[in-house]
Write a protein that holds these residues in place. Structure first.
Motif, PDB file in Angstrom:
ATOM      1  N   PRO A 187      13.883 -25.808  32.163  1.00  0.00           N
ATOM      2  CA  PRO A 187      12.378 -25.244  33.827  1.00  0.00           C
ATOM      3  C   PRO A 187      13.356 -26.824  34.651  1.00  0.00           C
ATOM      4  O   PRO A 187      13.564 -27.709  34.765  1.00  0.00           O
ATOM      5  CB  PRO A 187      12.074 -25.425  33.186  1.00  0.00           C
ATOM      6  CG  PRO A 187      11.681 -26.490  31.763  1.00  0.00           C
ATOM      7  CD  PRO A 187      13.524 -26.176  31.038  1.00  0.00           C
TER       8      PRO A 187
ATOM      9  N   ASP B   4       3.665 -17.164  31.885  1.00  0.00           N
ATOM     10  CA  ASP B   4       3.887 -17.402  33.159  1.00  0.00           C
ATOM     11  C   ASP B   4       5.860 -17.242  32.946  1.00  0.00           C
ATOM     12  O   ASP B   4       5.895 -17.212  33.993  1.00  0.00           O
ATOM     13  CB  ASP B   4       3.467 -18.669  33.120  1.00  0.00           C
ATOM     14  CG  ASP B   4       2.025 -19.044  32.849  1.00  0.00           C
ATOM     15  OD1 ASP B   4       0.759 -17.646  33.806  1.00  0.00           O
ATOM     16  OD2 ASP B   4       0.741 -19.569  32.968  1.00  0.00           O
ATOM     17  N   GLU B   5       5.916 -18.127  32.231  1.00  0.00           N
ATOM     18  CA  GLU B   5       7.322 -18.418  31.905  1.00  0.00           C
ATOM     19  C   GLU B   5       8.120 -16.656  31.498  1.00  0.00           C
ATOM     20  O   GLU B   5       8.868 -16.780  32.787  1.00  0.00           O
ATOM     21  CB  GLU B   5       7.762 -18.878  30.533  1.00  0.00           C
ATOM     22  CG  GLU B   5       9.293 -19.073  29.898  1.00  0.00           C
ATOM     23  CD  GLU B   5       9.742 -19.961  31.332  1.00  0.00           C
ATOM     24  OE1 GLU B   5      10.531 -19.974  31.649  1.00  0.00           O
ATOM     25  OE2 GLU B   5       8.751 -20.336  31.634  1.00  0.00           O
TER      26      GLU B   5
ATOM     27  N   ALA C 289      11.201 -12.452  37.976  1.00  0.00           N
ATOM     28  CA  ALA C 289      11.621 -13.139  39.395  1.00  0.00           C
ATOM     29  C   ALA C 289      12.745 -13.127  39.269  1.00  0.00           C
ATOM     30  O   ALA C 289      13.667 -12.767  40.770  1.00  0.00           O
ATOM     31  CB  ALA C 289      10.370 -14.067  39.542  1.00  0.00           C
ATOM     32  N   ASP C 290      12.827 -13.912  38.655  1.00  0.00           N
ATOM     33  CA  ASP C 290      14.277 -14.860  38.925  1.00  0.00           C
ATOM     34  C   ASP C 290      15.426 -13.470  38.622  1.00  0.00           C
ATOM     35  O   ASP C 290      16.937 -13.878  39.477  1.00  0.00           O
ATOM     36  CB  ASP C 290      14.612 -16.030  37.803  1.00  0.00           C
ATOM     37  CG  ASP C 290      14.371 -16.941  38.345  1.00  0.00           C
ATOM     38  OD1 ASP C 290      13.713 -17.297  39.164  1.00  0.00           O
ATOM     39  OD2 ASP C 290      14.169 -17.889  37.318  1.00  0.00           O
TER      40      ASP C 290
ATOM     41  N   ALA D  69      11.336 -21.579  27.413  1.00  0.00           N
ATOM     42  CA  ALA D  69      11.822 -21.199  29.233  1.00  0.00           C
ATOM     43  C   ALA D  69      13.512 -21.264  28.764  1.00  0.00           C
ATOM     44  O   ALA D  69      14.877 -21.101  29.343  1.00  0.00           O
ATOM     45  CB  ALA D  69      12.187 -23.011  30.090  1.00  0.00           C
TER      46      ALA D  69
ATOM     47  N   ARG E 285       5.327 -26.315  34.639  1.00  0.00           N
ATOM     48  CA  ARG E 285       5.655 -25.802  33.267  1.00  0.00           C
ATOM     49  C   ARG E 285       5.527 -27.099  32.183  1.00  0.00           C
ATOM     50  O   ARG E 285       4.658 -28.342  33.308  1.00  0.00           O
ATOM     51  CB  ARG E 285       7.460 -25.987  33.389  1.00  0.00           C
ATOM     52  CG  ARG E 285       7.895 -24.389  33.214  1.00  0.00           C
ATOM     53  CD  ARG E 285       9.054 -23.970  33.106  1.00  0.00           C
ATOM     54  NE  ARG E 285      10.053 -22.513  33.125  1.00  0.00           N
ATOM     55  CZ  ARG E 285      10.349 -23.166  34.181  1.00  0.00           C
ATOM     56  NH1 ARG E 285      11.488 -23.548  35.048  1.00  0.00           N
ATOM     57  NH2 ARG E 285      11.380 -22.012  34.359  1.00  0.00           N
TER      58      ARG E 285
ATOM     59  N   MET F  94      10.861 -26.483  36.813  1.00  0.00           N
ATOM     60  CA  MET F  94       9.721 -26.707  38.252  1.00  0.00           C
ATOM     61  C   MET F  94       8.776 -27.418  37.728  1.00  0.00           C
ATOM     62  O   MET F  94       8.506 -27.187  35.810  1.00  0.00           O
ATOM     63  CB  MET F  94       9.538 -24.826  38.093  1.00  0.00           C
ATOM     64  CG  MET F  94      10.296 -24.310  38.733  1.00  0.00           C
ATOM     65  SD  MET F  94       9.739 -22.338  38.949  1.00  0.00           S
ATOM     66  CE  MET F  94       8.555 -21.947  39.938  1.00  0.00           C
TER      67      MET F  94
ATOM     68  N   ALA G 169      18.495 -16.137  34.747  1.00  0.00           N
ATOM     69  CA  ALA G 169      17.867 -15.779  34.219  1.00  0.00           C
ATOM     70  C   ALA G 169      16.864 -15.338  33.241  1.00  0.00           C
ATOM     71  O   ALA G 169      15.858 -15.843  32.012  1.00  0.00           O
ATOM     72  CB  ALA G 169      16.650 -14.382  34.799  1.00  0.00           C
TER      73      ALA G 169
ATOM     74  N   ARG H  25       8.280 -15.577  35.312  1.00  0.00           N
ATOM     75  CA  ARG H  25       9.278 -16.234  35.852  1.00  0.00           C
ATOM     76  C   ARG H  25      10.572 -15.282  35.943  1.00  0.00           C
ATOM     77  O   ARG H  25      11.279 -15.458  37.093  1.00  0.00           O
ATOM     78  CB  ARG H  25       9.295 -18.029  35.708  1.00  0.00           C
ATOM     79  CG  ARG H  25       8.330 -19.027  36.888  1.00  0.00           C
ATOM     80  CD  ARG H  25       8.603 -20.742  35.749  1.00  0.00           C
ATOM     81  NE  ARG H  25       6.766 -20.937  36.764  1.00  0.00           N
ATOM     82  CZ  ARG H  25       6.363 -21.640  34.917  1.00  0.00           C
ATOM     83  NH1 ARG H  25       6.692 -20.762  33.755  1.00  0.00           N
ATOM     84  NH2 ARG H  25       5.481 -21.998  35.540  1.00  0.00           N
ATOM     85  N   LYS H  26      11.312 -15.831  34.561  1.00  0.00           N
ATOM     86  CA  LYS H  26      12.203 -15.175  34.298  1.00  0.00           C
ATOM     87  C   LYS H  26      12.394 -13.744  34.702  1.00  0.00           C
ATOM     88  O   LYS H  26      13.022 -13.089  35.310  1.00  0.00           O
ATOM     89  CB  LYS H  26      12.299 -14.184  32.423  1.00  0.00           C
ATOM     90  CG  LYS H  26      12.499 -15.850  31.730  1.00  0.00           C
ATOM     91  CD  LYS H  26      13.617 -16.944  31.703  1.00  0.00           C
ATOM     92  CE  LYS H  26      13.243 -17.656  30.922  1.00  0.00           C
ATOM     93  NZ  LYS H  26      14.758 -18.751  30.973  1.00  0.00           N
TER      94      LYS H  26
END
Length: 80
Positions: A37, A16-17, A23-24, A50, A42, A39, A32, A20-21
């Motif tokens: 975090p 999941d992390e 996407a960032d 993170a 998490r 959000m 990124a 996120r990274k």
């Protein structure tokens, strides 16, 4: 929770992390790399993920997958 379930839980959090990274990265490559975090979704247990870079997360995921496969194949202590 047994060891395999703990590994699966951390593996899910690491993946999941990593999502996120990645996407960032498309929005802000510097943000990124490593940041705390912001959000709420998490898992507090895995906040350290993170702080990892994308490369570190990929390596960590590879290790978790290897450890889980070893555990499922009955290899508890590879050095024994």
């Amino acid at each position: 929770m047994d060891d395999a379930e703990l590994l699966r839980h951390e593996l899910r959090a690491a993946r999941d992390e990593l999502v996120r990274k990645r996407a960032d990265e498309t929005d802000d490559p510097i943000a990124a790399t490593s940041q705390l975090p912001l959000m709420p979704e998490r898992d507090d247990e895995f906040l350290r993920l993170a702080l990892m870079s994308v490369d570190d997360l990929e390596t960590h995921i590879d290790r978790l997958e290897r450890d889980l496969a070893d555990l499922e194949n009955g290899i508890d202590h590879p050095n024994d």
